[in-house]
Design an enzyme around this catalytic site. Sequence first.
Site, PDB file in Angstrom:
ATOM      1  N   HIS A   1       0.960  -1.229   0.057  1.00 26.49           N
ATOM      2  CA  HIS A   1       0.085   0.095   0.190  1.00 26.49           C
ATOM      3  C   HIS A   1       1.022   1.270  -0.082  1.00 26.49           C
ATOM      4  CE1 HIS A   1      -3.817  -1.994   1.792  1.00 26.49           C
ATOM      5  NE2 HIS A   1      -3.363  -2.532   0.996  1.00 26.49           N
TER       6      HIS A   1
ATOM      7  N   GLU B   1       0.698   3.965   2.044  1.00 30.27           N
ATOM      8  CA  GLU B   1       1.208   4.298   3.367  1.00 30.27           C
ATOM      9  C   GLU B   1       2.499   3.066   3.713  1.00 30.27           C
ATOM     10  OE1 GLU B   1      -3.430   4.186   3.552  1.00 30.27           O
ATOM     11  OE2 GLU B   1      -1.797   3.167   2.306  1.00 30.27           O
TER      12      GLU B   1
ATOM     13  N   CYS C   1      -5.994   1.643   5.845  1.00 29.87           N
ATOM     14  CA  CYS C   1      -6.662   0.484   6.166  1.00 29.87           C
ATOM     15  C   CYS C   1      -6.011   0.182   7.470  1.00 29.87           C
ATOM     16  CB  CYS C   1      -6.440  -0.561   5.197  1.00 29.87           C
ATOM     17  SG  CYS C   1      -4.874  -1.257   5.378  1.00 29.87           S
TER      18      CYS C   1
END
Length: 147
Positions: free
Chosen positions: A56, A58, A86
């Site tokens: 991801h 992040e 998430c």
Amino acid sequence: MTATFDDEYFMKKALQEAGAAYEKGEVPVGAVIAIDNRVIAKAHNLTETLTDVTAHAEMQAITSAASFLGGKYLKGCTLYVTLEPCQMCAGALYWSQISRIVFAAADPHRGFRAMHASIHPKTEVKEGIMEAEASELLKSFFRKKRG
């Protein structure tokens, strides 16, 4: 002319990263990490490219910022991300002790708040910066994918 280093300035950079993900066929989520008005990490989703569910935006940005700083803690840093993190990313952000998280679009189904995931108690969270632009990019991606 002097640049104004505010949340919108850095979110625009995250949106540029989301655009790069879009062009690669990745879910268009982008992230930047800044400290002292300076971008030290920028990333976008690479889950398809790397065939890695943990890739991801992040997670990529956290790794890059930690490498830049030479340590695992991101105190004094702000993450700007185009979609609410998430629970996996929230866990990594918890352990990084990042000072601030600013996200554009909420994710009512898979976001860390919907999943009841926690972030570090000292982390400040701000949402809704450039939400319309981030949401439209995501909607456009999924319309194209399902079209």
